[in-house]
Design a protein around this motif. Structure first.
Motif, PDB file in Angstrom:
ATOM      1  N   ARG A 109      -6.563  -5.564  -6.436  1.00 28.96           N
ATOM      2  CA  ARG A 109      -6.495  -5.898  -7.868  1.00 28.96           C
ATOM      3  C   ARG A 109      -6.666  -7.391  -8.111  1.00 28.96           C
ATOM      4  O   ARG A 109      -6.668  -7.843  -9.258  1.00 28.96           O
ATOM      5  N   GLY A 110      -6.753  -8.156  -7.005  1.00 29.36           N
ATOM      6  CA  GLY A 110      -6.839  -9.596  -7.137  1.00 29.36           C
ATOM      7  C   GLY A 110      -5.491 -10.255  -7.357  1.00 29.36           C
ATOM      8  O   GLY A 110      -5.423 -11.416  -7.783  1.00 29.36           O
ATOM      9  N   THR A 128       8.566  -5.973   9.042  1.00 31.23           N
ATOM     10  CA  THR A 128       7.745  -6.496   7.953  1.00 31.23           C
ATOM     11  C   THR A 128       7.234  -5.341   7.111  1.00 31.23           C
ATOM     12  O   THR A 128       6.992  -4.249   7.625  1.00 31.23           O
ATOM     13  N   LYS A 129       7.080  -5.589   5.808  1.00 33.57           N
ATOM     14  CA  LYS A 129       6.532  -4.576   4.910  1.00 33.57           C
ATOM     15  C   LYS A 129       5.896  -5.266   3.708  1.00 33.57           C
ATOM     16  O   LYS A 129       6.491  -6.163   3.112  1.00 33.57           O
ATOM     17  N   TYR A 130       4.675  -4.863   3.353  1.00 35.74           N
ATOM     18  CA  TYR A 130       3.960  -5.418   2.205  1.00 35.74           C
ATOM     19  C   TYR A 130       4.309  -4.641   0.928  1.00 35.74           C
ATOM     20  O   TYR A 130       4.576  -3.433   0.972  1.00 35.74           O
ATOM     21  N   PHE A 131       4.262  -5.347  -0.218  1.00 38.68           N
ATOM     22  CA  PHE A 131       4.515  -4.741  -1.522  1.00 38.68           C
ATOM     23  C   PHE A 131       3.535  -5.296  -2.556  1.00 38.68           C
ATOM     24  O   PHE A 131       3.184  -6.491  -2.506  1.00 38.68           O
ATOM     25  N   PRO A 132       3.123  -4.480  -3.532  1.00 37.55           N
ATOM     26  CA  PRO A 132       2.359  -5.020  -4.659  1.00 37.55           C
ATOM     27  C   PRO A 132       3.289  -5.832  -5.549  1.00 37.55           C
ATOM     28  O   PRO A 132       4.504  -5.619  -5.558  1.00 37.55           O
ATOM     29  N   ASN A 133       2.719  -6.753  -6.326  1.00 36.41           N
ATOM     30  CA  ASN A 133       3.567  -7.670  -7.091  1.00 36.41           C
ATOM     31  C   ASN A 133       4.239  -7.021  -8.296  1.00 36.41           C
ATOM     32  O   ASN A 133       5.111  -7.626  -8.919  1.00 36.41           O
ATOM     33  N   ASN A 134       3.861  -5.788  -8.639  1.00 33.31           N
ATOM     34  CA  ASN A 134       4.437  -5.149  -9.831  1.00 33.31           C
ATOM     35  C   ASN A 134       5.668  -4.293  -9.528  1.00 33.31           C
ATOM     36  O   ASN A 134       6.140  -3.558 -10.392  1.00 33.31           O
ATOM     37  N   VAL A 135       6.190  -4.359  -8.311  1.00 33.41           N
ATOM     38  CA  VAL A 135       7.411  -3.603  -7.974  1.00 33.41           C
ATOM     39  C   VAL A 135       8.498  -4.528  -7.432  1.00 33.41           C
ATOM     40  O   VAL A 135       9.435  -4.078  -6.772  1.00 33.41           O
ATOM     41  N   ILE A 136       8.377  -5.816  -7.708  1.00 33.22           N
ATOM     42  CA  ILE A 136       9.319  -6.778  -7.145  1.00 33.22           C
ATOM     43  C   ILE A 136      10.580  -6.842  -7.990  1.00 33.22           C
ATOM     44  O   ILE A 136      10.607  -7.406  -9.084  1.00 33.22           O
ATOM     45  N   HIS A 206      -5.965 -12.065   7.652  1.00 29.81           N
ATOM     46  CA  HIS A 206      -5.984 -10.934   6.723  1.00 29.81           C
ATOM     47  C   HIS A 206      -7.243 -11.012   5.856  1.00 29.81           C
ATOM     48  O   HIS A 206      -7.639 -12.097   5.420  1.00 29.81           O
ATOM     49  N   PRO A 207      -7.905  -9.870   5.584  1.00 24.76           N
ATOM     50  CA  PRO A 207      -9.127  -9.894   4.772  1.00 24.76           C
ATOM     51  C   PRO A 207      -8.922 -10.439   3.364  1.00 24.76           C
ATOM     52  O   PRO A 207      -9.877 -10.902   2.731  1.00 24.76           O
ATOM     53  N   GLY A 208      -7.678 -10.406   2.858  1.00 29.26           N
ATOM     54  CA  GLY A 208      -7.428 -10.919   1.514  1.00 29.26           C
ATOM     55  C   GLY A 208      -6.888 -12.334   1.489  1.00 29.26           C
ATOM     56  O   GLY A 208      -6.472 -12.829   0.432  1.00 29.26           O
ATOM     57  N   PHE A 209      -6.912 -13.028   2.643  1.00 28.69           N
ATOM     58  CA  PHE A 209      -6.334 -14.378   2.727  1.00 28.69           C
ATOM     59  C   PHE A 209      -7.046 -15.358   1.804  1.00 28.69           C
ATOM     60  O   PHE A 209      -8.272 -15.401   1.733  1.00 28.69           O
ATOM     61  N   GLN A 210      -6.253 -16.156   1.099  1.00 22.53           N
ATOM     62  CA  GLN A 210      -6.779 -17.164   0.185  1.00 22.53           C
ATOM     63  C   GLN A 210      -6.486 -18.558   0.739  1.00 22.53           C
ATOM     64  O   GLN A 210      -5.374 -19.060   0.636  1.00 22.53           O
ATOM     65  N   LYS A 211      -7.487 -19.156   1.352  1.00 21.86           N
ATOM     66  CA  LYS A 211      -7.313 -20.475   1.947  1.00 21.86           C
ATOM     67  C   LYS A 211      -6.983 -21.508   0.874  1.00 21.86           C
ATOM     68  O   LYS A 211      -7.577 -21.527  -0.199  1.00 21.86           O
TER      69      LYS A 211
END
Length: 378
Positions: A109-110, A128-136, A206-211
Motif C-alpha cells: 500500500r506504500g 519478530t513479527k511484522y504488522f500493517p500500520n493500521n492495526v497499531i 527487504h524488497p520494500g526497504f526505503q534507503k
C-alpha cells in the motif's frame, strides 16, 4: 542458520581496588590531567554480534533443532522469527526486552511496515513479527505478547523493558492487561544491538526497504534537569579500574547482594584486554546506602561528561537526564573531562558508576556497569 551462544560470567569475590584519578569535592576543584592515560585497546567483536539468528527459518524448540548450514544470501528478509533455545529453562526467562515500531520498509500500500521485536537479555528467546500500520494499538500488542508465550511455550514474563518514550502508553497498557510490569529503560542492550544487526542483515535486504528513511520514533535527548535531592552525593571523582577488576566487582554484585547492575559483555560481543583501564565515576556520600538504594530503582543507563556545560549528565530510564555534578570550567578540567569521554569511546562506550562511603574506601555500596550505545538506526 547462526547458532546462539551464551557464556554467563563466573562468580568471583575479590576485594575492590579503585585507582583514583582525582577526587572532586566541590565544583571548584581541579582534576588531574589524564590525556593518553587510557589505552585504546578494547573493541567490539563484530563477528560475535552475528550470533543473532537469521530470518531464514521460523522455528520453536518443541524439538531440538539440528545444526544446519544456510547460505545467508538465500535468507528471506520477509520471514518472521520465533526461536527458543532448547537448552534453556523456560522458567528462568522472567524479563523480556521489546520494541514495537515502524521500520524503513513499505508494504504493497506504500505504507511503513511495523514490527514487534522481542528477546530476553541472554538471547535465548528471539521473536519478530511484522504488522500493517493500521492495526497499531495496545490490543494488537497485548495479543502478540500473549502469542509469543503460547507459541514458544514460555511463561509470560514478570517484566518487559522498552526504550521508546513515544510507545510508552501502548506498551504500558498492553503489559498491564497481561499482569506484566512495564519498565521504561534504555538498558535494553541486547535488543539495541539486535536492531542494529537486523538493519544491516534484514531491513536493508527487504524488497520494500526505503534507503535514507529516518526513524519515525526517534529517541529523545531532552535538556538535563536538576537532580532530585535524594540522589545527591557529597564528593565525586573520575576514576579508572583495570577491566579484570571491573569483572571481579560485577561478580561481587551477586555474591554480596550489593546494589547495582551488570552486563554480560561476552554476549554483547565486547572484547577488552584485562589490563585496559575502564573509566568510571565514583560518588561518595555519608548516606551511601540509601543513595545506592534510590539509584537502584532508577534504571541507570549512562554518565556523560558534558564539557559545554561543565557538568556530568546522568541518564536514567528512557529519556530522563539529570545534571549529576558540576565543575569549574578551566582548561585543565575540560581536558580531564574530554580524556574521560575519549576513554569511554575507546572502550566501546563501557564505563561504570560506583557509590562509596568514602572516596578512599576499597569497598563499594553500589556498582553499575554501563554501556553508552548510539541510538539504533531504526
Amino acid at each position: 542458520m547462526a547458532t546462539l551462544s551464551f557464556n554467563p560470567a563466573r562468580i568471583r569475590t575479590p576485594a575492590l581496588h579503585i585507582r583514583k584519578l582525582n577526587p572532586s569535592s566541590s565544583p571548584s576543584s581541579q582534576p588531574i590531567k589524564t590525556a593518553n592515560r587510557f589505552p585504546p585497546n578494547c573493541r567490539i567483536n563484530q563477528q560475535q554480534l552475528r550470533r543473532f539468528l537469521s530470518n531464514s527459518v521460523s522455528e520453536s524448540s518443541v524439538s531440538a533443532p539440528e545444526e544446519v548450514e544456510v547460505d545467508e544470501e538465500e535468507d528471506d528478509p520477509t520471514l518472521e522469527l520465533a526461536y527458543l533455545d532448547p537448552d534453556t529453562d523456560t522458567e528462568s526467562i522472567t524479563e523480556w526486552e521489546l520494541d514495537f515500531c515502524s521500520r524503513p520498509i513499505l508494504d504493497i500500500r506504500g505504507k511503513k511496515v511495523w514490527e514487534l521485536v522481542a528477546c530476553d537479555n541472554s538471547l535465548s528467546l528471539q521473536y519478530t513479527k511484522y504488522f500493517p500500520n493500521n492495526v497499531i494499538n495496545s490490543i494488537t500488542l497485548r495479543d502478540a505478547i500473549a502469542s509469543i508465550s503460547e507459541e514458544l511455550g514460555v511463561p509470560l514474563p514478570e517484566k518487559i523493558r522498552f526504550f521508546r518514550s513515544q510507545m510508552q502508553t501502548i506498551i504500558t497498557k498492553a503489559c498491564t492487561e497481561l499482569g506484566i510490569k512495564p519498565i521504561p529503560s534504555k538498558r535494553c542492550l541486547s535488543l539495541l544491538l539486535w536492531l542494529e544487526e537486523r538493519y544491516e542483515t534484514v531491513y536493508t535486504r527487504h524488497p520494500g526497504f526505503q534507503k535514507g528513511s529516518k526513524p519515525l520514533l526517534a529517541l529523545d535527548n531532552p535538556f538535563p534537569m536538576e537532580l532530585p535531592e535524594n540522589l545527591f552525593g557529597e564528593r565525586w571523582a573520575f576514576v579508572q579500574l583495570p577491566f579484570s577488576v571491573v569483572q571481579e566487582e560485577v561478580s561481587n554484585l551477586k555474591a554480596t547482594f550489593m546494589f547495582g547492575s551488570s552486563l554480560d559483555l561476552d554476549l554483547l560481543g565486547i572484547e577488552i584486554d584485562n589490563k585496559t583501564m575502564i573509566p568510571g565515576l565514583s560518588v561518595a556520600s555519608s548516606r551511601a546506602q540509601p543513595l545506592a538504594a534510590w539509584m537502584n530503582g532508577m534504571e541507570v543507563y549512562s554518565v556523560e561528561a558534558d564539557t559545554s556545560r561543565s557538568s556530568l549528565i546522568l541518564s536514567v530510564g528512557i529519556s530522563t537526564r539529570y545534571v549529576y555534578a558540576t565543575y569549574k570550567k578551566t582548561p585543565v578540567a575540560t581536558a580531564e573531562a574530554e580524556a574521560w569521554e575519549a576513554a569511554k569511546k575507546a572502550c566501546g562506550g563501557l564505563h561504570f558508576l560506583a557509590i562509596q562511603d568514602d572516596l578512599d574506601s576499597e569497598d563499594c555500596v553500589g556498582f553499575w556497569l554501563l554501556l553508552d550505545l548510539p541510538p539504533p538506526p531504526v
